[in-house]
Design a protein around this motif. Sequence first.
Motif, PDB file in Angstrom:
ATOM      1  N   MET A 276       0.795  -1.156  -0.085  1.00  0.00           N
ATOM      2  CA  MET A 276      -0.025   0.188  -0.128  1.00  0.00           C
ATOM      3  C   MET A 276       0.729   1.359   0.182  1.00  0.00           C
ATOM      4  N   ALA A 277       1.812   1.245   0.775  1.00  0.00           N
ATOM      5  CA  ALA A 277       2.788   2.397   0.834  1.00  0.00           C
ATOM      6  C   ALA A 277       3.589   2.676  -0.475  1.00  0.00           C
ATOM      7  N   LEU A 278       3.786   1.846  -1.283  1.00  0.00           N
ATOM      8  CA  LEU A 278       4.620   1.804  -2.433  1.00  0.00           C
ATOM      9  C   LEU A 278       3.433   2.236  -3.413  1.00  0.00           C
ATOM     10  N   LEU A 279       2.299   1.965  -3.554  1.00  0.00           N
ATOM     11  CA  LEU A 279       1.360   2.623  -4.483  1.00  0.00           C
ATOM     12  C   LEU A 279       0.913   3.797  -4.176  1.00  0.00           C
ATOM     13  N   LEU A 280       0.625   4.101  -2.838  1.00  0.00           N
ATOM     14  CA  LEU A 280       0.709   5.592  -2.319  1.00  0.00           C
ATOM     15  C   LEU A 280       1.616   6.392  -2.624  1.00  0.00           C
ATOM     16  N   SER A 281       2.976   5.885  -2.708  1.00  0.00           N
ATOM     17  CA  SER A 281       4.075   6.677  -2.954  1.00  0.00           C
ATOM     18  C   SER A 281       4.273   7.174  -4.494  1.00  0.00           C
ATOM     19  N   ILE A 282       3.697   6.206  -5.221  1.00  0.00           N
ATOM     20  CA  ILE A 282       3.818   6.886  -6.551  1.00  0.00           C
ATOM     21  C   ILE A 282       2.774   7.837  -6.725  1.00  0.00           C
ATOM     22  N   PHE A 283       1.502   7.947  -6.360  1.00  0.00           N
ATOM     23  CA  PHE A 283       0.442   8.989  -6.520  1.00  0.00           C
ATOM     24  C   PHE A 283       1.267  10.093  -5.638  1.00  0.00           C
ATOM     25  N   ILE A 284       1.869  10.216  -4.536  1.00  0.00           N
ATOM     26  CA  ILE A 284       2.339  11.352  -3.918  1.00  0.00           C
ATOM     27  C   ILE A 284       3.654  11.970  -4.721  1.00  0.00           C
ATOM     28  N   ILE A 285       4.327  11.089  -5.161  1.00  0.00           N
ATOM     29  CA  ILE A 285       5.340  11.578  -6.199  1.00  0.00           C
ATOM     30  C   ILE A 285       5.057  12.328  -7.626  1.00  0.00           C
ATOM     31  N   GLY A 286       3.807  11.763  -7.963  1.00  0.00           N
ATOM     32  CA  GLY A 286       3.185  12.630  -9.105  1.00  0.00           C
ATOM     33  C   GLY A 286       2.615  13.881  -8.792  1.00  0.00           C
ATOM     34  N   ILE A 287       1.878  14.048  -7.449  1.00  0.00           N
ATOM     35  CA  ILE A 287       1.825  15.321  -6.838  1.00  0.00           C
ATOM     36  C   ILE A 287       2.877  16.391  -6.770  1.00  0.00           C
TER      37      ILE A 287
END
Length: 170
Positions: free
Chosen positions: A146-157
């Motif tokens: 879950m953290a890895l998937l959320l990290s991709i989203f946060i990096i995009g922002i």
Amino acid sequence: MYLLFVVLVYILFAIYFVDWKNWRSYYPTVQYFIICNLLYNFIFYNHSLWRYKAVTVAWLNHTLIDLTFSFLIVPVVIMIFLRYYSKGKKQFLYLAIWIAYFTAIEYLFYKKGLFIYENDWNIYWSAVFNAILFTMVRIHYKHPLMALLLSIFIIGILLFFFHPSLAELK
């Protein structure tokens, strides 16, 4: 001189507050942080949001300071943070204390000229980033995927708000 002092303080923290019997359980989350931080520094080498600046010796640069931060200071912080993590309503206070601590230290280093903001970054964005950082560390510890998937989203922002297009990077 400041870096040596900080390293000594965190070595003492490691001796007195890290649960060395359980270091293996923290290791994947420490790696998660190190990989994310090194990846950020590699990709955005020419367009960083902040950088470290030594004022005592000429050879001490951002890279050496950041490596010390990544491989010594933050692993100790992560292991202490996770070891004493509170449950229930107290977890929000606990999280707030760590966010305030990291933000206050950064502000002190900024005031001393040891931490430089670049490309529209400032102490307020750092406070938000610290909130994300500590939240993601906890999520990774409990739910790595879950953290890895959320990290991709946060990096995009973060890319959207603070960085040039990838075509402009080295």
